[in-house]
Design a protein around this motif. Structure first.
Motif, PDB file in Angstrom:
ATOM      1  N   LEU A 366       0.841  -1.065   0.270  1.00 39.99           N
ATOM      2  CA  LEU A 366      -0.331  -0.598  -0.089  1.00 39.99           C
ATOM      3  C   LEU A 366       1.154   1.080   0.107  1.00 39.99           C
ATOM      4  O   LEU A 366       0.250   2.200  -0.953  1.00 39.99           O
ATOM      5  CB  LEU A 366      -0.797  -0.582   1.203  1.00 39.99           C
ATOM      6  CG  LEU A 366      -1.821   1.187   0.917  1.00 39.99           C
ATOM      7  CD1 LEU A 366      -2.704   1.466  -0.258  1.00 39.99           C
ATOM      8  CD2 LEU A 366      -2.429   0.990   2.615  1.00 39.99           C
ATOM      9  N   LYS A 367       2.023   1.145   0.877  1.00 40.29           N
ATOM     10  CA  LYS A 367       2.241   2.732   0.163  1.00 40.29           C
ATOM     11  C   LYS A 367       3.218   2.789  -0.909  1.00 40.29           C
ATOM     12  O   LYS A 367       3.540   4.030  -1.297  1.00 40.29           O
ATOM     13  CB  LYS A 367       3.660   1.889   1.935  1.00 40.29           C
ATOM     14  CG  LYS A 367       4.868   3.078   1.401  1.00 40.29           C
ATOM     15  CD  LYS A 367       6.449   2.949   2.284  1.00 40.29           C
ATOM     16  CE  LYS A 367       7.560   4.023   2.733  1.00 40.29           C
ATOM     17  NZ  LYS A 367       9.144   2.639   3.514  1.00 40.29           N
ATOM     18  N   ALA A 368       4.032   2.159  -1.514  1.00 44.99           N
ATOM     19  CA  ALA A 368       4.133   2.110  -2.578  1.00 44.99           C
ATOM     20  C   ALA A 368       3.502   2.489  -3.600  1.00 44.99           C
ATOM     21  O   ALA A 368       3.512   3.086  -4.620  1.00 44.99           O
ATOM     22  CB  ALA A 368       4.845   0.276  -3.479  1.00 44.99           C
ATOM     23  N   LYS A 369       2.338   1.750  -3.646  1.00 45.91           N
ATOM     24  CA  LYS A 369       1.091   2.461  -5.034  1.00 45.91           C
ATOM     25  C   LYS A 369       0.913   4.136  -4.117  1.00 45.91           C
ATOM     26  O   LYS A 369       0.348   4.488  -5.409  1.00 45.91           O
ATOM     27  CB  LYS A 369      -0.499   1.958  -4.245  1.00 45.91           C
ATOM     28  CG  LYS A 369      -0.160   0.229  -4.876  1.00 45.91           C
ATOM     29  CD  LYS A 369      -1.499  -0.452  -4.284  1.00 45.91           C
ATOM     30  CE  LYS A 369      -2.433  -0.217  -5.499  1.00 45.91           C
ATOM     31  NZ  LYS A 369      -2.430  -0.499  -6.625  1.00 45.91           N
ATOM     32  N   ILE A 370       1.007   3.927  -2.776  1.00 42.80           N
ATOM     33  CA  ILE A 370       0.898   5.595  -2.545  1.00 42.80           C
ATOM     34  C   ILE A 370       1.989   6.625  -3.380  1.00 42.80           C
ATOM     35  O   ILE A 370       1.807   7.724  -3.985  1.00 42.80           O
ATOM     36  CB  ILE A 370       0.869   5.947  -1.221  1.00 42.80           C
ATOM     37  CG1 ILE A 370      -1.263   5.241  -0.817  1.00 42.80           C
ATOM     38  CG2 ILE A 370       0.375   7.289  -0.332  1.00 42.80           C
ATOM     39  CD1 ILE A 370      -1.099   5.177   0.851  1.00 42.80           C
ATOM     40  N   GLU A 371       3.314   5.827  -3.065  1.00 44.93           N
ATOM     41  CA  GLU A 371       4.011   6.928  -3.051  1.00 44.93           C
ATOM     42  C   GLU A 371       4.101   6.935  -5.308  1.00 44.93           C
ATOM     43  O   GLU A 371       4.650   7.554  -5.433  1.00 44.93           O
ATOM     44  CB  GLU A 371       5.647   6.084  -3.003  1.00 44.93           C
ATOM     45  CG  GLU A 371       5.851   5.628  -1.512  1.00 44.93           C
ATOM     46  CD  GLU A 371       6.740   5.384  -0.842  1.00 44.93           C
ATOM     47  OE1 GLU A 371       7.974   5.617   0.152  1.00 44.93           O
ATOM     48  OE2 GLU A 371       7.611   4.538  -1.205  1.00 44.93           O
ATOM     49  N   LYS A 372       3.410   6.027  -5.538  1.00 44.87           N
ATOM     50  CA  LYS A 372       3.625   6.075  -7.454  1.00 44.87           C
ATOM     51  C   LYS A 372       2.383   6.971  -7.779  1.00 44.87           C
ATOM     52  O   LYS A 372       2.250   7.174  -8.910  1.00 44.87           O
ATOM     53  CB  LYS A 372       3.314   4.607  -8.176  1.00 44.87           C
ATOM     54  CG  LYS A 372       4.524   4.090  -7.896  1.00 44.87           C
ATOM     55  CD  LYS A 372       4.313   2.513  -7.867  1.00 44.87           C
ATOM     56  CE  LYS A 372       5.737   1.167  -7.606  1.00 44.87           C
ATOM     57  NZ  LYS A 372       5.532   0.072  -8.065  1.00 44.87           N
ATOM     58  N   GLY A 373       1.638   7.256  -6.579  1.00 42.08           N
ATOM     59  CA  GLY A 373       0.347   8.372  -7.262  1.00 42.08           C
ATOM     60  C   GLY A 373      -0.725   7.486  -7.484  1.00 42.08           C
ATOM     61  O   GLY A 373      -1.617   7.850  -7.882  1.00 42.08           O
ATOM     62  N   GLU A 374      -0.708   6.314  -7.115  1.00 40.65           N
ATOM     63  CA  GLU A 374      -1.742   4.755  -7.322  1.00 40.65           C
ATOM     64  C   GLU A 374      -2.988   5.079  -6.973  1.00 40.65           C
ATOM     65  O   GLU A 374      -4.220   4.508  -6.674  1.00 40.65           O
ATOM     66  CB  GLU A 374      -0.434   3.535  -8.178  1.00 40.65           C
ATOM     67  CG  GLU A 374       0.051   3.885  -9.304  1.00 40.65           C
ATOM     68  CD  GLU A 374       0.525   2.557  -9.299  1.00 40.65           C
ATOM     69  OE1 GLU A 374       0.200   1.484  -8.402  1.00 40.65           O
ATOM     70  OE2 GLU A 374       1.334   2.242 -10.483  1.00 40.65           O
ATOM     71  N   PHE A 375      -2.968   5.464  -5.797  1.00 45.88           N
ATOM     72  CA  PHE A 375      -3.775   5.326  -4.467  1.00 45.88           C
ATOM     73  C   PHE A 375      -4.000   6.571  -3.445  1.00 45.88           C
ATOM     74  O   PHE A 375      -3.086   7.215  -2.944  1.00 45.88           O
ATOM     75  CB  PHE A 375      -3.355   4.335  -3.502  1.00 45.88           C
ATOM     76  CG  PHE A 375      -4.528   3.967  -2.719  1.00 45.88           C
ATOM     77  CD1 PHE A 375      -4.832   2.599  -2.814  1.00 45.88           C
ATOM     78  CD2 PHE A 375      -4.718   4.732  -1.229  1.00 45.88           C
ATOM     79  CE1 PHE A 375      -5.704   2.212  -1.889  1.00 45.88           C
ATOM     80  CE2 PHE A 375      -5.955   4.295  -0.924  1.00 45.88           C
ATOM     81  CZ  PHE A 375      -6.772   3.036  -0.885  1.00 45.88           C
ATOM     82  N   LEU A 376      -5.069   7.128  -3.821  1.00 45.02           N
ATOM     83  CA  LEU A 376      -5.154   8.708  -3.022  1.00 45.02           C
ATOM     84  C   LEU A 376      -6.230   8.477  -1.773  1.00 45.02           C
ATOM     85  O   LEU A 376      -6.732   7.583  -1.736  1.00 45.02           O
ATOM     86  CB  LEU A 376      -5.872   9.668  -3.669  1.00 45.02           C
ATOM     87  CG  LEU A 376      -4.853   9.886  -4.899  1.00 45.02           C
ATOM     88  CD1 LEU A 376      -5.574  11.340  -6.176  1.00 45.02           C
ATOM     89  CD2 LEU A 376      -3.813  10.684  -4.784  1.00 45.02           C
TER      90      LEU A 376
END
Length: 387
Positions: A366-376
């Protein structure tokens, strides 16, 4: 409640720009311990949590579509597991704890199920075909009386993981003071307190990091089963008024969440059928929830460590089945993870039902998805009662 220093909109803008600081709940423990809650609140924007554990109150709400002649199914089976069909014409709900009607192990040892609703859900996520069987009483608009065919997840018109009660905020540690092995939803318990079985992911667990549900509510976007999910309200058996310690951590089982998500975006790695020896079937579900660090209070909450969390030990050999709420001990989660606790002066080996390693992997994913901008992050549309 402390004054907010950030809003979710501001945090989302940092995520879009790639400047947001995202930590897992495990990492946040060290930051708060080293720098204090004020510095942590300034430096960190989001803390990611995770848990991977059997969650018996789970299932699949599905629509299998029509084909001529049309049908209004009154009885439905998937993989020979009975579903609830008291809905619309081709809607049904498959509960993860429902056993198969032709389970070979159950025929030899009643109550020792090998295959059930949770396994059907996992099979569908693995792309396997399962048998769909329907019976109907027939009407003028729905004349078909029987349907029997194989279906895959792709064949289903819709399939939602719809879980009435997930992510328990604290839970019992189960022991057995009796004289024989007993078979429970917490797993087999040896007599004379020779094992203590426990669940939840400790400092990674979502509701330990937001104990008063300030940021988690109806409409919160979450990571569910490897895909996107949503909190749709309080879970069944939600208790908003537990006794708490000085950090706000409940001393007994308390908060729960009701969750949903599109199964067609999920992975069988994170949604797995479970057989619990002598008890029945279940489903292990992976859940990850992002916690926005709005202020010092949220930084403090997300800095919770395994040593701050205590869990109640209960006797499933006598007290629990008879509705007696006696607490034998209150060990910390850190002690439980060590492999041994003390109960009434006796050393007892501990056994986790929740995978801490996979819970951490969820928080990291989940951390990686947020860092990539894929999860707001999303604003909760309604609060869940918490005190």
């Amino acid at each position: 409640m402390s004054q907010a220093t950030k809003t979710i909109q501001e945090i989302n803008e940092r995520i879009r720009k790639g400047t947001a600081v995202i930590l897992t709940a495990e990492e946040m423990v060290d930051v708060v311990r080293a720098k204090g809650k004020s510095a942590a609140a300034r430096e960190v924007d989001v803390v990611t949590t995770g848990t991977f554990s059997p969650m018996c109150s789970s299932g699949m709400l599905f629509n299998f579509g029509q084909e001529p002649p049309l049908i209004k199914a009154s009885k439905v089976w998937l993989g020979n597991v009975p579903c609830h069909a008291g809905l619309a014409a081709v809607d049904a709900y498959l509960g993860c704890t429902e056993p198969s009607e032709d389970d070979p192990l159950n025929k030899v040892h009643p109550g020792r199920f090998l295959y059930g609703g949770g396994h059907v859900i996992e099979d569908l996520l693995r792309g396997k075909a399962v048998r769909l069987k329907c019976q109907a009483y027939g009407t003028d608009c729905y004349p078909r009386r029987e349907l029997d065919k194989s279906v895959t997840l792709a064949d289903l018109k819709s399939a939602e993981l719809l879980n009435p009660r997930n992510c328990y905020q604290s839970y019992n540690v189960a022991v057995n003071t009796g004289s024989r092995v007993i078979y429970t939803y917490m797993g087999p318990l040896k007599p004379g307190m020779r094992n203590a079985n426990y669940a939840t992911a400790g400092q990674l667990s979502p509701l330990f990091n937001d104990p008063f549900l300030r940021t988690i509510g109806m409409g919160t976007k979450i990571w569910l089963g490897g895909g996107t999910g949503w909190v749709i309200g309080a879970g069944t058996q939600h208790n908003p008024k537990p006794q708490r310690n000085e950090r706000g951590i409940p001393l007994t089982a308390s908060g729960t969440l009701m969750l949903k998500g599109d199964m067609k975006g999920m992975s069988a790695k994170w949604v797995r059928g479970v057989s619990i020896l002598g008890y029945g079937c279940s489903l292990s579900v992976g859940v990850g929830i992002p916690i926005p660090i709005l202020d010092e209070e949220m930084a403090w909450f997300t800095g919770v460590s395994d040593a701050d969390i205590t869990m109640p030990v209960r006797d499933y050999g006598h007290d629990y089945p008879n509705g007696v709420n006696n607490v034998l001990a209150q060990p910390t989660f850190e002690e439980l993870k060590s492999g041994e606790i003390a109960v009434n002066g006796q050393k007892v080996r501990t056994v986790p039902l929740t995978s801490y390693a996979l819970s951490l992997e969820i928080a990291q994913e989940l951390k990686a998805k947020i860092e990539k901008g894929e999860f707001l992050l999303t604003e909760a549309q309604d609060r869940i009662p918490s005190k």
